[in-house]
Motif scaffolding. Structure first.
Motif, PDB file in Angstrom:
ATOM      1  N   LYS A   1       0.877  -1.181   0.000  1.00  0.00           N
ATOM      2  CA  LYS A   1       0.000   0.000   0.000  1.00  0.00           C
ATOM      3  C   LYS A   1       0.906   1.220   0.000  1.00  0.00           C
ATOM      4  O   LYS A   1       1.735   1.368   0.904  1.00  0.00           O
ATOM      5  N   ASP A   2       0.765   2.026  -1.006  1.00  0.00           N
ATOM      6  CA  ASP A   2       1.549   3.267  -1.123  1.00  0.00           C
ATOM      7  C   ASP A   2       3.052   3.039  -0.948  1.00  0.00           C
ATOM      8  O   ASP A   2       3.730   3.767  -0.217  1.00  0.00           O
ATOM      9  N   GLY A   3       3.578   2.001  -1.579  1.00  0.00           N
ATOM     10  CA  GLY A   3       5.011   1.757  -1.583  1.00  0.00           C
ATOM     11  C   GLY A   3       5.564   1.036  -0.372  1.00  0.00           C
ATOM     12  O   GLY A   3       6.778   0.891  -0.236  1.00  0.00           O
ATOM     13  N   GLY A   4       4.720   0.591   0.539  1.00  0.00           N
ATOM     14  CA  GLY A   4       5.199  -0.129   1.725  1.00  0.00           C
ATOM     15  C   GLY A   4       4.390  -1.386   1.965  1.00  0.00           C
ATOM     16  O   GLY A   4       3.227  -1.474   1.557  1.00  0.00           O
ATOM     17  N   LEU A   5       5.010  -2.352   2.615  1.00  0.00           N
ATOM     18  CA  LEU A   5       4.292  -3.571   2.977  1.00  0.00           C
ATOM     19  C   LEU A   5       3.275  -3.240   4.065  1.00  0.00           C
ATOM     20  O   LEU A   5       3.602  -2.564   5.036  1.00  0.00           O
ATOM     21  N   ALA A   6       2.056  -3.734   3.895  1.00  0.00           N
ATOM     22  CA  ALA A   6       0.969  -3.270   4.758  1.00  0.00           C
ATOM     23  C   ALA A   6       0.336  -4.334   5.642  1.00  0.00           C
ATOM     24  O   ALA A   6      -0.269  -3.997   6.656  1.00  0.00           O
ATOM     25  N   TYR A   7       0.421  -5.607   5.277  1.00  0.00           N
ATOM     26  CA  TYR A   7      -0.282  -6.637   6.059  1.00  0.00           C
ATOM     27  C   TYR A   7       0.700  -7.561   6.733  1.00  0.00           C
ATOM     28  O   TYR A   7       1.573  -8.098   6.073  1.00  0.00           O
ATOM     29  N   PRO A   8       0.489  -7.760   8.035  1.00  0.00           N
ATOM     30  CA  PRO A   8      -0.310  -7.047   9.026  1.00  0.00           C
ATOM     31  C   PRO A   8       0.315  -5.684   9.364  1.00  0.00           C
ATOM     32  O   PRO A   8       1.515  -5.504   9.225  1.00  0.00           O
ATOM     33  N   SER A   9      -0.519  -4.798   9.836  1.00  0.00           N
ATOM     34  CA  SER A   9      -0.075  -3.441  10.158  1.00  0.00           C
ATOM     35  C   SER A   9       0.943  -3.453  11.295  1.00  0.00           C
ATOM     36  O   SER A   9       0.645  -3.903  12.399  1.00  0.00           O
ATOM     37  N   GLY A  10       2.133  -2.946  11.013  1.00  0.00           N
ATOM     38  CA  GLY A  10       3.165  -2.848  12.044  1.00  0.00           C
ATOM     39  C   GLY A  10       2.810  -1.845  13.127  1.00  0.00           C
ATOM     40  O   GLY A  10       3.109  -2.058  14.302  1.00  0.00           O
ATOM     41  N   HIS A  11       2.172  -0.740  12.727  1.00  0.00           N
ATOM     42  CA  HIS A  11       1.697   0.235  13.725  1.00  0.00           C
ATOM     43  C   HIS A  11       0.795  -0.471  14.733  1.00  0.00           C
ATOM     44  O   HIS A  11       0.915  -0.282  15.940  1.00  0.00           O
ATOM     45  N   THR A  12      -0.118  -1.274  14.192  1.00  0.00           N
ATOM     46  CA  THR A  12      -1.085  -1.950  15.047  1.00  0.00           C
ATOM     47  C   THR A  12      -0.419  -3.020  15.895  1.00  0.00           C
ATOM     48  O   THR A  12      -0.749  -3.164  17.076  1.00  0.00           O
ATOM     49  N   VAL A  13       0.502  -3.774  15.304  1.00  0.00           N
ATOM     50  CA  VAL A  13       1.187  -4.827  16.062  1.00  0.00           C
ATOM     51  C   VAL A  13       1.885  -4.228  17.278  1.00  0.00           C
ATOM     52  O   VAL A  13       1.781  -4.770  18.383  1.00  0.00           O
ATOM     53  N   SER A  14       2.576  -3.110  17.108  1.00  0.00           N
ATOM     54  CA  SER A  14       3.292  -2.525  18.246  1.00  0.00           C
ATOM     55  C   SER A  14       2.328  -2.064  19.333  1.00  0.00           C
ATOM     56  O   SER A  14       2.528  -2.365  20.513  1.00  0.00           O
ATOM     57  N   LEU A  15       1.280  -1.345  18.942  1.00  0.00           N
ATOM     58  CA  LEU A  15       0.309  -0.873  19.936  1.00  0.00           C
ATOM     59  C   LEU A  15      -0.446  -2.029  20.567  1.00  0.00           C
ATOM     60  O   LEU A  15      -0.573  -2.097  21.796  1.00  0.00           O
ATOM     61  N   ALA A  16      -0.950  -2.946  19.766  1.00  0.00           N
ATOM     62  CA  ALA A  16      -1.749  -4.055  20.301  1.00  0.00           C
ATOM     63  C   ALA A  16      -0.914  -4.940  21.224  1.00  0.00           C
ATOM     64  O   ALA A  16      -1.426  -5.410  22.246  1.00  0.00           O
TER      65      ALA A  16
END
Length: 193
Positions: free
Chosen positions: A107-122
């Protein structure tokens, strides 16, 4: 059912959910759910979305890890210190270097699945839910925080909703699996008889 078995069950369920969701969504264009979520959240102001995504940023996640680990250290709960530090680090590392390249959803030039932002917060939130009390209030606060971050991540176009869902499932799997490993085993009492 023992606590260890429940944790293992949750870990396996989370891992399977992340895997199955990835297999379903990655080879296809964004589905109707992703499109719907992107359309709805994209209508919000960018300033609000920037605020909502803040909890996923390393400059807030890392101090949260340090606070949780520090509290566990103060309480002399060695396994909890290990969990607080190792679980988020392991989840992010596995996600970044293993899962994202395997699934290969861009997505927009970066790997998106699974969301790294979400993994860190979750991962941090699941650690907190396992260690903090009262459990119900901690879980409610964690769900609200994760919901706000989801709106920000999708609204800013960082991720699709399914990327976020996969991140939550994977982070939950890693944290609960590690917790199951770290639970001290009971040593049977010597026989007196």
């Amino acid at each position: 059912m023992t606590v260890r078995r429940v944790l293992v069950f949750v870990a396996v369920l989370g891992a399977l959910a992340a895997l199955l969701l990835g297999l379903l969504v990655v080879p296809r264009a964004p589905g109707s759910l992703d499109t719907w979520a992107t359309d709805r959240t994209g209508e919000l102001s960018e300033r609000l979305l920037d605020v909502l995504v803040l909890p996923t940023e390393p400059y807030l996640v890392i101090p949260a890890i340090a606070l949780i680990a520090g509290a566990a250290w103060y309480l002399r709960r060695r396994e909890d210190v290990i969990l607080a530090v190792a679980a988020p680090v392991l989840a992010v590392a596995l996600n970044t270097w293993v899962l994202k390249p395997i699934f290969g959803r861009w997505k927009d030039g970066g790997l998106a699945y699974p969301s790294g932002h979400t993994v860190s917060l979750a991962a941090v939130l699941v650690v907190l839910m396992l260690l903090a009390r009262p459990k119900v209030l901690t879980a409610i606060a964690a769900i609200l925080l994760l919901g706000c971050a989801t709106i920000g991540l999708v609204g800013l176009g960082y991720h699709y909703l399914t990327d976020v869902a996969g991140g939550v499932c994977f982070a939950t799997a890693v944290v609960t699996g590690l917790r199951a490993v770290l639970i001290p085993r009971r040593v049977p009492a010597p026989s007196t008889g």
